[in-house]
Design a protein around this motif. Structure first.
Motif, PDB file in Angstrom:
ATOM      1  N   ASP A   1      -4.146  13.260   4.203  1.00  0.00           N
ATOM      2  CA  ASP A   1      -2.735  13.338   4.566  1.00  0.00           C
ATOM      3  C   ASP A   1      -2.259  11.912   4.841  1.00  0.00           C
ATOM      4  OD1 ASP A   1      -0.261  13.771   5.659  1.00  0.00           O
ATOM      5  OD2 ASP A   1      -0.885  15.461   6.910  1.00  0.00           O
ATOM      6  N   ILE A   2      -1.434  11.386   3.949  1.00  0.00           N
ATOM      7  CA  ILE A   2      -1.005   9.985   4.064  1.00  0.00           C
ATOM      8  C   ILE A   2      -0.184   9.772   5.339  1.00  0.00           C
ATOM      9  CG2 ILE A   2       1.123  10.281   2.710  1.00  0.00           C
ATOM     10  CD1 ILE A   2      -1.193   7.225   2.586  1.00  0.00           C
ATOM     11  N   ARG A   3       0.310  10.860   5.916  1.00  0.00           N
ATOM     12  CA  ARG A   3       1.103  10.722   7.147  1.00  0.00           C
ATOM     13  C   ARG A   3       0.239  10.307   8.339  1.00  0.00           C
ATOM     14  NH1 ARG A   3       3.757  16.483   7.149  1.00  0.00           N
ATOM     15  NH2 ARG A   3       1.614  16.913   6.509  1.00  0.00           N
TER      16      ARG A   3
ATOM     17  N   ILE B   1       0.852  -1.194   0.000  1.00  0.00           N
ATOM     18  CA  ILE B   1       0.000   0.000   0.000  1.00  0.00           C
ATOM     19  C   ILE B   1       0.886   1.243   0.000  1.00  0.00           C
ATOM     20  CG2 ILE B   1      -2.144  -0.846   1.099  1.00  0.00           C
ATOM     21  CD1 ILE B   1      -0.881  -0.103   3.778  1.00  0.00           C
ATOM     22  N   VAL B   2       0.308   2.354  -0.387  1.00  0.00           N
ATOM     23  CA  VAL B   2       1.070   3.600  -0.329  1.00  0.00           C
ATOM     24  C   VAL B   2       1.190   3.972   1.148  1.00  0.00           C
ATOM     25  CG1 VAL B   2       1.070   6.036  -0.960  1.00  0.00           C
ATOM     26  CG2 VAL B   2       0.249   4.324  -2.585  1.00  0.00           C
ATOM     27  N   SER B   3       2.409   4.064   1.650  1.00  0.00           N
ATOM     28  CA  SER B   3       2.564   4.345   3.080  1.00  0.00           C
ATOM     29  C   SER B   3       3.697   5.325   3.357  1.00  0.00           C
ATOM     30  CB  SER B   3       2.823   3.073   3.888  1.00  0.00           C
ATOM     31  OG  SER B   3       2.891   1.940   3.110  1.00  0.00           O
TER      32      SER B   3
ATOM     33  N   VAL C   1      -1.165  17.381  -3.503  1.00  0.00           N
ATOM     34  CA  VAL C   1      -1.331  16.622  -4.749  1.00  0.00           C
ATOM     35  C   VAL C   1      -2.385  15.524  -4.625  1.00  0.00           C
ATOM     36  CG1 VAL C   1       1.050  17.013  -5.491  1.00  0.00           C
ATOM     37  CG2 VAL C   1       0.486  14.958  -4.178  1.00  0.00           C
ATOM     38  N   CYS C   2      -2.881  15.305  -3.411  1.00  0.00           N
ATOM     39  CA  CYS C   2      -3.782  14.164  -3.186  1.00  0.00           C
ATOM     40  C   CYS C   2      -5.186  14.448  -3.729  1.00  0.00           C
ATOM     41  CB  CYS C   2      -3.855  13.852  -1.693  1.00  0.00           C
ATOM     42  SG  CYS C   2      -5.001  12.511  -1.359  1.00  0.00           S
ATOM     43  N   PRO C   3      -5.665  13.644  -4.648  1.00  0.00           N
ATOM     44  CA  PRO C   3      -6.994  13.915  -5.225  1.00  0.00           C
ATOM     45  C   PRO C   3      -8.148  13.690  -4.250  1.00  0.00           C
ATOM     46  CG  PRO C   3      -6.084  11.881  -6.121  1.00  0.00           C
ATOM     47  CD  PRO C   3      -5.015  12.493  -5.273  1.00  0.00           C
ATOM     48  N   THR C   4      -7.880  12.990  -3.127  1.00  0.00           N
ATOM     49  CA  THR C   4      -8.972  12.836  -2.151  1.00  0.00           C
ATOM     50  C   THR C   4      -8.749  13.738  -0.939  1.00  0.00           C
ATOM     51  OG1 THR C   4      -7.901  10.945  -1.087  1.00  0.00           O
ATOM     52  CG2 THR C   4      -9.437  10.443  -2.828  1.00  0.00           C
ATOM     53  N   GLY C   5      -7.699  14.524  -0.985  1.00  0.00           N
ATOM     54  CA  GLY C   5      -7.487  15.551   0.035  1.00  0.00           C
ATOM     55  C   GLY C   5      -7.046  15.033   1.390  1.00  0.00           C
TER      56      GLY C   5
ATOM     57  N   GLU D   1      -9.950   6.413   2.400  1.00  0.00           N
ATOM     58  CA  GLU D   1     -10.076   7.415   1.325  1.00  0.00           C
ATOM     59  C   GLU D   1      -8.934   7.307   0.314  1.00  0.00           C
ATOM     60  OE1 GLU D   1     -10.083   8.112   4.564  1.00  0.00           O
ATOM     61  OE2 GLU D   1     -11.522   9.678   5.093  1.00  0.00           O
ATOM     62  N   CYS D   2      -7.830   6.673   0.692  1.00  0.00           N
ATOM     63  CA  CYS D   2      -6.655   6.594  -0.190  1.00  0.00           C
ATOM     64  C   CYS D   2      -6.953   5.668  -1.370  1.00  0.00           C
ATOM     65  CB  CYS D   2      -5.447   6.091   0.588  1.00  0.00           C
ATOM     66  SG  CYS D   2      -4.025   5.840  -0.477  1.00  0.00           S
ATOM     67  N   ILE D   3      -6.863   6.214  -2.595  1.00  0.00           N
ATOM     68  CA  ILE D   3      -7.156   5.386  -3.772  1.00  0.00           C
ATOM     69  C   ILE D   3      -5.873   4.765  -4.354  1.00  0.00           C
ATOM     70  CG2 ILE D   3      -9.298   6.573  -4.391  1.00  0.00           C
ATOM     71  CD1 ILE D   3      -7.637   8.046  -6.591  1.00  0.00           C
ATOM     72  N   GLY D   4      -4.761   4.935  -3.664  1.00  0.00           N
ATOM     73  CA  GLY D   4      -3.515   4.290  -4.101  1.00  0.00           C
ATOM     74  C   GLY D   4      -2.967   4.863  -5.397  1.00  0.00           C
ATOM     75  N   CYS D   5      -3.175   6.162  -5.633  1.00  0.00           N
ATOM     76  CA  CYS D   5      -2.746   6.736  -6.916  1.00  0.00           C
ATOM     77  C   CYS D   5      -1.251   7.043  -6.936  1.00  0.00           C
ATOM     78  CB  CYS D   5      -3.536   7.993  -7.225  1.00  0.00           C
ATOM     79  SG  CYS D   5      -3.200   9.331  -6.083  1.00  0.00           S
ATOM     80  N   ALA D   6      -0.616   7.079  -5.767  1.00  0.00           N
ATOM     81  CA  ALA D   6       0.833   7.292  -5.642  1.00  0.00           C
ATOM     82  C   ALA D   6       1.302   8.691  -6.026  1.00  0.00           C
ATOM     83  CB  ALA D   6       1.615   6.238  -6.429  1.00  0.00           C
ATOM     84  N   LEU D   7       0.374   9.640  -6.168  1.00  0.00           N
ATOM     85  CA  LEU D   7       0.798  11.019  -6.465  1.00  0.00           C
ATOM     86  C   LEU D   7       1.651  11.564  -5.317  1.00  0.00           C
ATOM     87  CD1 LEU D   7      -2.379  12.680  -8.021  1.00  0.00           C
ATOM     88  CD2 LEU D   7      -0.240  12.149  -9.142  1.00  0.00           C
ATOM     89  N   CYS D   8       1.291  11.153  -4.080  1.00  0.00           N
ATOM     90  CA  CYS D   8       2.053  11.644  -2.921  1.00  0.00           C
ATOM     91  C   CYS D   8       3.472  11.079  -2.932  1.00  0.00           C
ATOM     92  CB  CYS D   8       1.322  11.322  -1.623  1.00  0.00           C
ATOM     93  SG  CYS D   8       0.867   9.600  -1.469  1.00  0.00           S
ATOM     94  N   ILE D   9       3.655   9.885  -3.525  1.00  0.00           N
ATOM     95  CA  ILE D   9       5.014   9.326  -3.605  1.00  0.00           C
ATOM     96  C   ILE D   9       5.859  10.202  -4.525  1.00  0.00           C
ATOM     97  CG2 ILE D   9       6.409   7.342  -4.317  1.00  0.00           C
ATOM     98  CD1 ILE D   9       4.176   5.503  -3.641  1.00  0.00           C
TER      99      ILE D   9
HETATM  100  S1  SF4 Z   1      -1.896   7.498  -2.834  1.00  0.00           S
HETATM  101 FE1  SF4 Z   1      -3.126   9.089  -3.811  1.00  0.00          FE
HETATM  102  S2  SF4 Z   1      -5.044   9.045  -2.681  1.00  0.00           S
HETATM  103 FE2  SF4 Z   1      -3.547   7.957  -1.411  1.00  0.00          FE
HETATM  104  S3  SF4 Z   1      -2.759   9.492  -0.053  1.00  0.00           S
HETATM  105 FE3  SF4 Z   1      -1.366   9.399  -1.805  1.00  0.00          FE
HETATM  106  S4  SF4 Z   1      -2.129  10.973  -3.173  1.00  0.00           S
HETATM  107 FE4  SF4 Z   1      -3.749  10.588  -1.702  1.00  0.00          FE
END
Ligand code: SF4
Ligand code: SF4
Length: 473
Positions: A286-288, A243-245, A280-284, A294-302
């Protein structure tokens, strides 16, 4: 035993620090910052590829037949050169079950990659966001413009954006209906108002509005409140699911600092608290704050965080695709009993469907025995049974067939044994069989009707029935 209700002291100071969430709060608009990076490039390829396939597939034909075409009035579906009839709906159901199972399998291994890279809601939302960025400018420009008084430039930009969104939505709606109504005819009939049914207009309008509303206005609300998959996907997660973490052991304590500062000396982790991962998160989210539904796993935060790490000369991967075991410093396993089990069941199901499809014969036969009379005695002293054969030709062309029967010695078909059936037709063939009474050993005999295509002896169908008659006649 005391009957008193146990009393617990509550720390009032601590309870004041607890955040309360208003479940009926109005939506706060999310201004997503555009970001480029490794995962964004993968998604761009996937988005344009899927979008291209969606718009192109209905225009491709094989032997004059649309590659994907759901012909509802004729009750047959054309998928990649194979025609499915109502009798094949079990196969179609299996295909859908396989798709669902495949999604569960992928989710177990890689979390919500489906949502982040291939879900139509994500694909269309990202296309709409791309248009927004091109027309209205960057995140900061959009925030500034929305706060500013209405002026000509603002109206022009907003109108342009909505017109482009509507055009994309209309093309989406028209294409969608084109999978149910031959696309070339639909385009011609639609724009010339030429005998296209009111339902076609209705569905084009419906899907135009749905696309415009979902991708333009509702966006993350669809994922947060409407998508059932978002609600139950977490039950497929385990400590080894990728998962994106965010890595708190490395990032905390977070805090801003100069690029030249040594975080260890300043008592800080690697997170500079720049908020880029949130912007950058499309669902707004904070992955921290950890794993959230709510995290759709788009990896924009990575991508966003890796850019910051690069600028700070820190190693990348503060936010990454990882799993709970790795973050806790334990050994993680991509291949584990659960994934092997899912993979095995999925392979068996795919194999079974492929085999059934390969062995499928485009011919169906049902035999209905005449219920009016069990048997008749003919003027020639023979015993006669009557049947109605239902022959279904599931091929794309008209076909000639021959009929034969076996099961008893000396059986003769006294009605026609050669006939043709149109494509898709269920042909009723009244059939009579005679038997010499001396051949009757039982009153109730098993027999088999066999039909064979004249042009291809691999196309054959059999159906069992009974032949009845008296003994010692
Ligand atoms: S993976 Fe996408 S939806 Fe999940 S926290 Fe990162 S930017 Fe937001
Ligand atoms: S982008 Fe990285 S450094 Fe910036 S706040 Fe997010 S986790 Fe911290």
């Amino acid at each position: 035993m005391s009957n008193k209700i146990p009393v617990k002291n509550i720390d009032t100071k601590a309870s004041k620090d607890v955040k309360t969430v208003d479940l009926y709060a109005s939506r706060e608009k999310i201004y997503v910052k555009e970001i480029f990076g490794f995962f964004q490039r993968i998604r761009s390829v996937s988005l344009w590829l899927l979008m291209g396939m969606y718009f192109a597939l209905c225009w491709i034909s094989i032997n004059g037949e649309q590659l994907i075409y759901f012909d509802l009035p004729a009750r047959k579906f054309h998928l990649f050169g194979v025609t499915f009839w109502p009798q094949d709906f079990v196969l179609l159901s299996w295909l859908l079950i396989i798709c669902a199972f495949g999604l569960f399998f992928i989710t177990t291994l890689f979390g919500r990659v489906w949502c982040g890279y291939t879900c139509p809601q994500t694909v269309w939302t990202f296309i709409f966001m791309w248009v927004e960025e091109k027309v209205e400018g960057s995140r900061n420009q959009r925030i500034k413009m929305d706060k500013a008084e209405t002026n000509r430039s603002k109206v022009f930009k907003k109108a342009t954006k909505h017109i482009i969104w509507l055009l994309i939505s209309f093309a989406t709606g028209l294409t969608f209906v084109g999978y149910f109504y031959p696309i070339r005819e639909l385009i011609f009939d639609f724009f010339t108002l030429n005998s296209v049914s009111d339902w076609a207009y209705f569905w084009v309008l419906f899907f135009t509005v749905a696309t415009y509303a979902n991708a333009g206005w509702l966006r993350e609300q669809v994922c947060l409140y409407m998508c059932p998959y978002a609600r139950f996907q977490s039950v497929m997660f385990d400590k080894d699911t990728m998962i994106v973490s965010y890595n708190p052991a490395r990032g905390e304590p977070r805090g801003s600092r100069k690029k030249s500062a040594d975080p260890a000396k300043a008592g800080l982790g690697d997170c500079i608290d720049c908020d880029m991962c949130v912007q950058v998160c499309p669902t707004g989210i904070d992955i921290r704050d950890g794993l959230q539904y709510e995290c759709i796993g788009c990896a924009l935060c990575i991508d966003a965080c890796d850019q910051i790490m690069d600028k700070m000369n820190y190693p990348s991967g503060l936010i990454s695709y990882s799993n709970e075991n790795s973050l806790e410093g334990k050994k993680s396993h991509l291949v584990r009993p659960k994934s092997i089990g899912y993979g095995l069941v999925l392979s068996i199901m795919i194999g079974a469907v492929i085999y059934t499809l390969a062995a499928r014969v485009p011919l169906g036969l049902d035999v209905i025995k005449d219920r009016g009379a069990l048997y008749q005695l003919t003027g020639m002293g023979k015993i006669e049974n009557s049947y109605t054969l239902k022959v279904m030709n599931m091929a794309e062309e008209e076909r000639a067939f021959t009929l034969s029967v076996n099961g008893m010695e000396g059986m003769t078909i006294t009605t026609t044994t050669e006939f043709s059936v149109e494509s898709g037709e269920v042909y009723s063939l009244p059939t009579s069989i005679e038997v010499n009474p001396k051949s009757m050993i039982e009153t109730n005999n098993d027999i088999q009707f066999i039909i064979k295509a004249v042009d291809d002896n691999t196309i054959t169908a059999e159906s069992d029935s009974r032949f009845l008659g008296p003994l010692n006649y």
